[in-house]
Design a protein around this motif. Structure first.
Motif, PDB file in Angstrom:
ATOM      1  N   HIS A 178      28.814 -43.442   8.063  1.00 53.20           N
ATOM      2  CA  HIS A 178      27.374 -43.740   7.280  1.00 53.20           C
ATOM      3  C   HIS A 178      27.221 -42.595   6.180  1.00 53.20           C
ATOM      4  O   HIS A 178      27.144 -43.039   5.040  1.00 53.20           O
ATOM      5  N   THR A 179      27.548 -41.443   6.520  1.00 48.05           N
ATOM      6  CA  THR A 179      27.884 -40.339   5.571  1.00 48.05           C
ATOM      7  C   THR A 179      28.884 -39.778   6.090  1.00 48.05           C
ATOM      8  O   THR A 179      29.569 -39.877   7.284  1.00 48.05           O
ATOM      9  N   PRO A 180      29.627 -38.694   5.327  1.00 49.10           N
ATOM     10  CA  PRO A 180      31.024 -38.153   5.723  1.00 49.10           C
ATOM     11  C   PRO A 180      30.621 -37.254   6.837  1.00 49.10           C
ATOM     12  O   PRO A 180      31.528 -36.960   7.714  1.00 49.10           O
ATOM     13  N   GLY A 181      29.338 -36.601   7.057  1.00 50.15           N
ATOM     14  CA  GLY A 181      29.134 -35.785   8.310  1.00 50.15           C
ATOM     15  C   GLY A 181      28.090 -36.403   9.222  1.00 50.15           C
ATOM     16  O   GLY A 181      27.340 -35.575   9.884  1.00 50.15           O
ATOM     17  N   ASN A 182      28.114 -37.746   9.153  1.00 48.37           N
ATOM     18  CA  ASN A 182      26.875 -38.270  10.114  1.00 48.37           C
ATOM     19  C   ASN A 182      27.237 -37.921  11.711  1.00 48.37           C
ATOM     20  O   ASN A 182      28.352 -37.678  12.143  1.00 48.37           O
ATOM     21  N   THR A 183      25.859 -37.684  12.372  1.00 50.54           N
ATOM     22  CA  THR A 183      26.198 -37.553  13.836  1.00 50.54           C
ATOM     23  C   THR A 183      25.019 -38.292  14.513  1.00 50.54           C
ATOM     24  O   THR A 183      24.168 -38.919  13.987  1.00 50.54           O
ATOM     25  N   SER A 184      25.326 -38.331  15.818  1.00 50.05           N
ATOM     26  CA  SER A 184      24.339 -38.994  16.686  1.00 50.05           C
ATOM     27  C   SER A 184      24.230 -37.884  17.933  1.00 50.05           C
ATOM     28  O   SER A 184      25.081 -37.062  17.887  1.00 50.05           O
ATOM     29  N   THR A 185      23.219 -37.780  18.783  1.00 52.53           N
ATOM     30  CA  THR A 185      23.033 -36.972  19.657  1.00 52.53           C
ATOM     31  C   THR A 185      22.876 -37.551  21.048  1.00 52.53           C
ATOM     32  O   THR A 185      21.988 -38.567  21.309  1.00 52.53           O
ATOM     33  N   LEU A 186      23.515 -37.087  22.006  1.00 54.37           N
ATOM     34  CA  LEU A 186      23.549 -37.570  23.493  1.00 54.37           C
ATOM     35  C   LEU A 186      22.740 -36.537  24.173  1.00 54.37           C
ATOM     36  O   LEU A 186      22.956 -35.045  23.996  1.00 54.37           O
ATOM     37  N   VAL A 187      21.487 -37.095  24.728  1.00 54.61           N
ATOM     38  CA  VAL A 187      20.575 -36.187  25.525  1.00 54.61           C
ATOM     39  C   VAL A 187      20.648 -36.404  27.049  1.00 54.61           C
ATOM     40  O   VAL A 187      20.365 -37.655  27.211  1.00 54.61           O
ATOM     41  N   ARG A 188      21.102 -35.514  27.875  1.00 51.99           N
ATOM     42  CA  ARG A 188      20.695 -35.754  29.223  1.00 51.99           C
ATOM     43  C   ARG A 188      19.547 -35.258  29.838  1.00 51.99           C
ATOM     44  O   ARG A 188      19.256 -34.091  29.762  1.00 51.99           O
ATOM     45  N   LEU A 189      18.666 -36.087  30.473  1.00 57.43           N
ATOM     46  CA  LEU A 189      17.419 -35.652  31.143  1.00 57.43           C
ATOM     47  C   LEU A 189      17.543 -35.774  32.704  1.00 57.43           C
ATOM     48  O   LEU A 189      18.522 -36.304  33.149  1.00 57.43           O
ATOM     49  N   PRO A 190      16.590 -35.193  33.267  1.00 57.66           N
ATOM     50  CA  PRO A 190      16.646 -35.372  34.942  1.00 57.66           C
ATOM     51  C   PRO A 190      16.831 -36.472  35.338  1.00 57.66           C
ATOM     52  O   PRO A 190      17.590 -36.928  36.391  1.00 57.66           O
ATOM     53  N   ASN A 191      16.363 -37.780  34.905  1.00 58.22           N
ATOM     54  CA  ASN A 191      16.175 -38.974  35.245  1.00 58.22           C
ATOM     55  C   ASN A 191      17.009 -40.186  34.387  1.00 58.22           C
ATOM     56  O   ASN A 191      17.273 -41.225  34.974  1.00 58.22           O
ATOM     57  N   GLN A 192      17.522 -39.484  33.370  1.00 60.56           N
ATOM     58  CA  GLN A 192      18.331 -40.572  32.630  1.00 60.56           C
ATOM     59  C   GLN A 192      18.880 -39.699  31.450  1.00 60.56           C
ATOM     60  O   GLN A 192      18.487 -38.730  31.161  1.00 60.56           O
ATOM     61  N   SER A 193      19.887 -40.608  30.736  1.00 60.97           N
ATOM     62  CA  SER A 193      20.465 -39.896  29.630  1.00 60.97           C
ATOM     63  C   SER A 193      20.131 -40.911  28.482  1.00 60.97           C
ATOM     64  O   SER A 193      19.939 -42.222  28.479  1.00 60.97           O
TER      65      SER A 193
END
Length: 260
Positions: A178-193
């Motif tokens: 999408h852009t050359p430095g595009n990111t997504s973020t994975l979040v792990r929570l106590p009951n789900q990710s």
């Protein structure tokens, strides 16, 4: 391997856009109404904000801030939707934010950065210079006036994936395209990710069919990144939340509540 979890995740409300779906995905037709949210993550070692929404000055002067783009995107923005006001709704103020993740340097993600001068900032390394010298077709999506006030903050440009606190709870994933430095973020929570896509995809059909946005920096990289994001989400049994999709935003509950 150490394993940990974030404590809570809030989906914060923001501006709204109305625009042609074809601008967001190859083959898209018709008009689409979409949210521009931000996300707040509470972790034992810090309070993390994912993206910062639109520039507050665009509330009173949208054309002066964004020019003709304000009309093209059907901008709907009001003072209570500023990112700092949304933080107040869930009991925080800008100085409480310790880390800011900028998924990429488009204007609807960088507008509130100057409200957090004491935070540590994380962004794909290639996105900072690209914001100042993008390809002509992508120029309208960048606003260097958002970046100039925070040139001297503590930036952490990323050249690869980053486990933010070293415990697997918040993982910033390099997903260029999408852009050359595009990111997504994975979040792990106590009951789900949860996988917060940023703009790796914009609409459900892009996720389902590996479809890029017409103005993506690299179509090939964008498709590869969509596939990689889905593979990582599957490996972690994480629910994918498309940032600009109302149905997905609503999955994270109403303002004032959080998932854990």
């Amino acid at each position: 391997m150490t394993t940990g979890t974030a404590t809570k995740l809030w989906a914060l409300d923001g501006a709204k856009f109305t625009l042609d779906r074809g601008l967001l995905v190859v083959g898209g037709t018709g008009e689409i109404h979409l949210p521009v949210p931000t996300y707040l993550i509470q972790h034992p070692r810090g309070l993390v904000l994912c993206d910062t929404g639109l520039a507050p000055e665009s509330i009173d002067d949208p054309f002066g801030t964004y020019g003709e783009l304000a009309d093209h995107i059907g901008l709907d923005f009001s003072s209570e939707l500023r990112v700092d006001q949304q933080l107040a709704v869930v009991g925080f103020k800008p100085d409480d934010i310790t880390h800011v993740i900028i998924s990429h340097s488009h204007f609807d993600h960088t507008g509130g950065m100057k409200l957090f001068p004491n935070a540590r900032f994380y962004i794909g390394a290639q996105d900072l210079p690209y914001a100042y010298w993008p390809m002509p077709a992508a120029t309208p999506f960048f606003r260097t006036a958002d970046i100039d006030p925070v040139r001297d903050v503590e930036w952490h440009p990323l050249t690869g994936d980053l486990d933010l606190f070293g415990d697997g709870a918040i993982q910033i994933l390099m997903l260029p395209g999408h852009t050359p430095g595009n990111t997504s973020t994975l979040v792990r929570l106590p009951n789900q990710s949860v996988m917060l896509t940023g703009d790796t995809v914009h609409v459900p059909e892009a996720l389902e069919n590996d479809l890029p946005m017409p103005s993506d920096y690299s179509t090939l990289d964008a498709v590869h990144s969509i596939r990689r994001m889905k593979q990582i989400a599957h490996a972690h049994d994480a629910e994918i939340i498309i940032q600009h999709d109302f149905d997905d935003w609503n999955k994270l509950k109403a303002i004032g509540e959080a998932i854990s």
